[in-house]
Design a protein around this motif. Sequence first.
Motif, PDB file in Angstrom:
ATOM      1  N   ALA A 129       0.685  -1.297  -0.121  1.00  0.00           N
ATOM      2  CA  ALA A 129      -0.085   0.423  -0.337  1.00  0.00           C
ATOM      3  C   ALA A 129       1.041   1.376   0.039  1.00  0.00           C
ATOM      4  CB  ALA A 129      -0.922  -0.091   1.164  1.00  0.00           C
ATOM      5  N   THR A 130       1.607   1.033   0.733  1.00  0.00           N
ATOM      6  CA  THR A 130       2.759   2.598   0.710  1.00  0.00           C
ATOM      7  C   THR A 130       3.435   2.925  -0.491  1.00  0.00           C
ATOM      8  OG1 THR A 130       3.616   1.316   3.052  1.00  0.00           O
ATOM      9  CG2 THR A 130       4.769   3.049   1.801  1.00  0.00           C
ATOM     10  N   ALA A 131       4.306   1.326  -1.727  1.00  0.00           N
ATOM     11  CA  ALA A 131       4.437   1.767  -3.030  1.00  0.00           C
ATOM     12  C   ALA A 131       4.008   2.532  -3.501  1.00  0.00           C
ATOM     13  CB  ALA A 131       4.694   0.366  -2.916  1.00  0.00           C
ATOM     14  N   GLY A 132       2.276   2.247  -3.255  1.00  0.00           N
ATOM     15  CA  GLY A 132       1.716   1.944  -4.634  1.00  0.00           C
ATOM     16  C   GLY A 132       2.117   1.471  -5.717  1.00  0.00           C
ATOM     17  N   ARG A 133       1.561   1.966  -6.828  1.00  0.00           N
ATOM     18  CA  ARG A 133       1.437   1.264  -8.472  1.00  0.00           C
ATOM     19  C   ARG A 133       2.282   1.527  -9.073  1.00  0.00           C
ATOM     20  NH1 ARG A 133      -5.531   0.636  -9.814  1.00  0.00           N
ATOM     21  NH2 ARG A 133      -5.819  -0.799  -8.146  1.00  0.00           N
ATOM     22  N   ARG A 134       3.341   2.762  -8.836  1.00  0.00           N
ATOM     23  CA  ARG A 134       4.276   2.681  -9.723  1.00  0.00           C
ATOM     24  C   ARG A 134       5.625   2.226  -9.827  1.00  0.00           C
ATOM     25  NH1 ARG A 134       4.758   9.158  -8.514  1.00  0.00           N
ATOM     26  NH2 ARG A 134       6.338   8.935 -10.390  1.00  0.00           N
ATOM     27  N   ARG A 135       5.219   1.419 -10.453  1.00  0.00           N
ATOM     28  CA  ARG A 135       6.859   0.716 -10.740  1.00  0.00           C
ATOM     29  C   ARG A 135       8.216   2.078 -11.070  1.00  0.00           C
ATOM     30  NH1 ARG A 135       6.329  -4.251 -11.874  1.00  0.00           N
ATOM     31  NH2 ARG A 135       8.277  -4.713 -12.892  1.00  0.00           N
ATOM     32  N   GLY A 136       9.306   1.063 -10.087  1.00  0.00           N
ATOM     33  CA  GLY A 136      10.124   1.721 -10.173  1.00  0.00           C
ATOM     34  C   GLY A 136      10.251   3.585  -9.012  1.00  0.00           C
ATOM     35  N   ALA A 137       9.220   3.632  -7.633  1.00  0.00           N
ATOM     36  CA  ALA A 137       9.312   4.172  -6.940  1.00  0.00           C
ATOM     37  C   ALA A 137       9.569   3.917  -6.183  1.00  0.00           C
ATOM     38  CB  ALA A 137       7.640   5.021  -7.013  1.00  0.00           C
ATOM     39  N   ALA A 138       9.060   2.963  -5.544  1.00  0.00           N
ATOM     40  CA  ALA A 138      10.410   2.214  -4.408  1.00  0.00           C
ATOM     41  C   ALA A 138      11.043   1.296  -4.502  1.00  0.00           C
ATOM     42  CB  ALA A 138       8.832   2.092  -3.615  1.00  0.00           C
ATOM     43  N   LEU A 139      11.731   1.207  -3.299  1.00  0.00           N
ATOM     44  CA  LEU A 139      12.785  -0.161  -3.103  1.00  0.00           C
ATOM     45  C   LEU A 139      12.228  -0.804  -2.217  1.00  0.00           C
ATOM     46  CD1 LEU A 139      16.360   1.386  -4.356  1.00  0.00           C
ATOM     47  CD2 LEU A 139      15.128   0.445  -5.812  1.00  0.00           C
ATOM     48  N   ALA A 140      12.076  -2.542  -2.466  1.00  0.00           N
ATOM     49  CA  ALA A 140      11.911  -3.164  -1.111  1.00  0.00           C
ATOM     50  C   ALA A 140      12.332  -4.754  -1.260  1.00  0.00           C
ATOM     51  CB  ALA A 140      10.883  -3.184  -1.585  1.00  0.00           C
TER      52      ALA A 140
END
Length: 339
Positions: A39-50
């Motif tokens: 939920a924190t990352a949302g749907r935008r690929r490449g906007a976060a690193l896990a």
Amino acid sequence: MDLTVEFVDATRPEPPAGWDAFVASAAVHPVWHWPVVHATAGRRRGAALAAMLRDGPAVTGLVYARLAGPARTLADVSCPGSSSMPGLVLPGGLPSVLDPAGVGGPGRALLAAAVAAFEAAVRRERRRVRAVAYRSVFAGELPTVAGRFSLVGRGLPVTMFYNEYPSYERYLAGLSGSRRASQRRQVRLVEREPGLDSSFGPLAGGVDVARFNALADATSRRHETRRWPRARRLSHPQRAALARVPGVLAARYARTGGELVGLGINFDHPSVPLAGPWGALDPHEGGPRGLWFDQHARILRWAIESGRAGVIGGKGLVELKCELGYEQVPQWLVLRRLP
């Protein structure tokens, strides 16, 4: 210590193998459960690193970072479900200053190895990233995270209640006379409020998430007193995910007909529970008075009577929380440039 790093796609709803198992087994707060990360990352690929850190095949840590700045050149390492906690979590899950029972804490060697492994993996696989910012770095971990060429800035303090009391009444006796009388009065107001049902415990039967989000948004706006830096507010999907994770303890207030007028979400932990989002109907708009104080009375009473070592109270309303027996714990942001 030779750790490896496995990057995972946070936009996928299915948890990667081993993620939630690590959360369940390593005394990590439920804010790290995969639905919250997703939920924190949302749907935008490449906007976060896990990422999962591994020592051989075993998962030994988790990292979450937002990619920010021009061309996403900054990895902003922050906890997905709480601004009070670090975004790199290791077995034990707690910085040393938030661990009065002494059951957690990763140790400096493991923390140093985790930072080095994560940054090496970022340099190798995310070449645009030029720097890494670590939020919520506490005093015991600061010498390890802050390298020779780091920039370090003081962040807002986190409130911490250290449980040193054999009973709730002994806790009340330790407050100032005016605060003790006021706290008892606030609790009585809630108890006597006509047509108000109140409870504290697991969220049985779910919650009206849309109503909770509306209450929490309005409450945040009332209490935000600074313009810069702007407070990070949880998104609606984040709150919905947080309300459904295992280990939720809720102070819940509703009219007899079912209308939700207050909800505070807390996250259980073997040693130190963590306060989460709160929302309540403004008394100037017909809401009951004293709900915020009553929910703190409930979580502190529960923590004392269940033998928890403390409660992590978050960053909001610090002065009021200190009147209730919390202490301010300093924390820092560390910016490290990647070579």
